[in-house]
Design a protein around this motif. Structure first.
Motif, PDB file in Angstrom:
ATOM      1  N   LEU A   1       0.860  -1.179   0.000  1.00  0.00           N
ATOM      2  CA  LEU A   1       0.000   0.000   0.000  1.00  0.00           C
ATOM      3  C   LEU A   1       0.896   1.228   0.000  1.00  0.00           C
ATOM      4  O   LEU A   1       1.809   1.340   0.811  1.00  0.00           O
ATOM      5  CB  LEU A   1      -0.887   0.011   1.248  1.00  0.00           C
ATOM      6  CG  LEU A   1      -1.766  -1.219   1.481  1.00  0.00           C
ATOM      7  CD1 LEU A   1      -2.520  -1.088   2.800  1.00  0.00           C
ATOM      8  CD2 LEU A   1      -2.723  -1.429   0.324  1.00  0.00           C
TER       9      LEU A   1
ATOM     10  N   GLU B   1      -4.228   4.398   8.275  1.00  0.00           N
ATOM     11  CA  GLU B   1      -3.210   3.466   7.787  1.00  0.00           C
ATOM     12  C   GLU B   1      -3.446   2.076   8.372  1.00  0.00           C
ATOM     13  O   GLU B   1      -3.442   1.074   7.646  1.00  0.00           O
ATOM     14  CB  GLU B   1      -1.804   3.948   8.156  1.00  0.00           C
ATOM     15  CG  GLU B   1      -0.725   2.966   7.712  1.00  0.00           C
ATOM     16  CD  GLU B   1       0.670   3.334   8.184  1.00  0.00           C
ATOM     17  OE1 GLU B   1       1.623   2.911   7.518  1.00  0.00           O
ATOM     18  OE2 GLU B   1       0.804   4.027   9.212  1.00  0.00           O
TER      19      GLU B   1
ATOM     20  N   ILE C   1      -4.438  -1.399   6.268  1.00  0.00           N
ATOM     21  CA  ILE C   1      -3.637  -2.618   6.377  1.00  0.00           C
ATOM     22  C   ILE C   1      -4.507  -3.780   6.831  1.00  0.00           C
ATOM     23  O   ILE C   1      -4.457  -4.875   6.259  1.00  0.00           O
ATOM     24  CB  ILE C   1      -2.446  -2.412   7.327  1.00  0.00           C
ATOM     25  CG1 ILE C   1      -1.451  -1.420   6.727  1.00  0.00           C
ATOM     26  CG2 ILE C   1      -1.760  -3.745   7.657  1.00  0.00           C
ATOM     27  CD1 ILE C   1      -0.414  -0.904   7.707  1.00  0.00           C
TER      28      ILE C   1
ATOM     29  N   SER D   1       3.371  -1.550   4.032  1.00  0.00           N
ATOM     30  CA  SER D   1       2.840  -0.191   3.926  1.00  0.00           C
ATOM     31  C   SER D   1       3.965   0.819   3.762  1.00  0.00           C
ATOM     32  O   SER D   1       4.924   0.824   4.536  1.00  0.00           O
ATOM     33  CB  SER D   1       2.028   0.160   5.173  1.00  0.00           C
ATOM     34  OG  SER D   1       1.667   1.523   5.143  1.00  0.00           O
TER      35      SER D   1
ATOM     36  N   LEU E   1       2.649   3.936   3.260  1.00  0.00           N
ATOM     37  CA  LEU E   1       1.697   5.045   3.333  1.00  0.00           C
ATOM     38  C   LEU E   1       2.278   6.212   4.124  1.00  0.00           C
ATOM     39  O   LEU E   1       2.973   6.010   5.127  1.00  0.00           O
ATOM     40  CB  LEU E   1       0.385   4.584   3.986  1.00  0.00           C
ATOM     41  CG  LEU E   1      -0.428   3.584   3.162  1.00  0.00           C
ATOM     42  CD1 LEU E   1      -1.525   2.967   4.016  1.00  0.00           C
ATOM     43  CD2 LEU E   1      -1.022   4.263   1.938  1.00  0.00           C
TER      44      LEU E   1
END
Length: 74
Positions: free
Chosen positions: A36, A46, A50, A64, A66
């Motif tokens: 992501l 976030e 996830i 992640s 992010l």
């Protein structure tokens, strides 16, 4: 399940979630591992993204990258 199908399913789950739907999240999948990237409004968004991605069938792991933009200074 192939990576393209996993990517579509993760994107759909994220778009349909009221908490993270308005965020700008890109999804890529390689070997069942979802990454992501993009921006979210908060750490909670976030974490939610996830968690949602992990629930999709075929996802082996979620990474992640992010970013959470800093709050504007007043």
């Amino acid at each position: 399940m192939d990576d393209a199908t996993i990517t579509v399913r993760v994107k759909t789950v994220l778009l349909n979630d009221p908490q993270v739907a308005a965020t700008k999240i890109e999804v890529s999948t390689i070997g069942g591992i979802v990454t992501l990237s993009g921006t979210v409004k908060s750490k909670a968004d976030e974490t939610r993204a996830i968690d949602l991605a992990k629930q999709v069938t075929g996802v082996r792991d979620v990474k992640s990258t992010l970013l959470i933009p800093p709050s504007p200074q007043l």
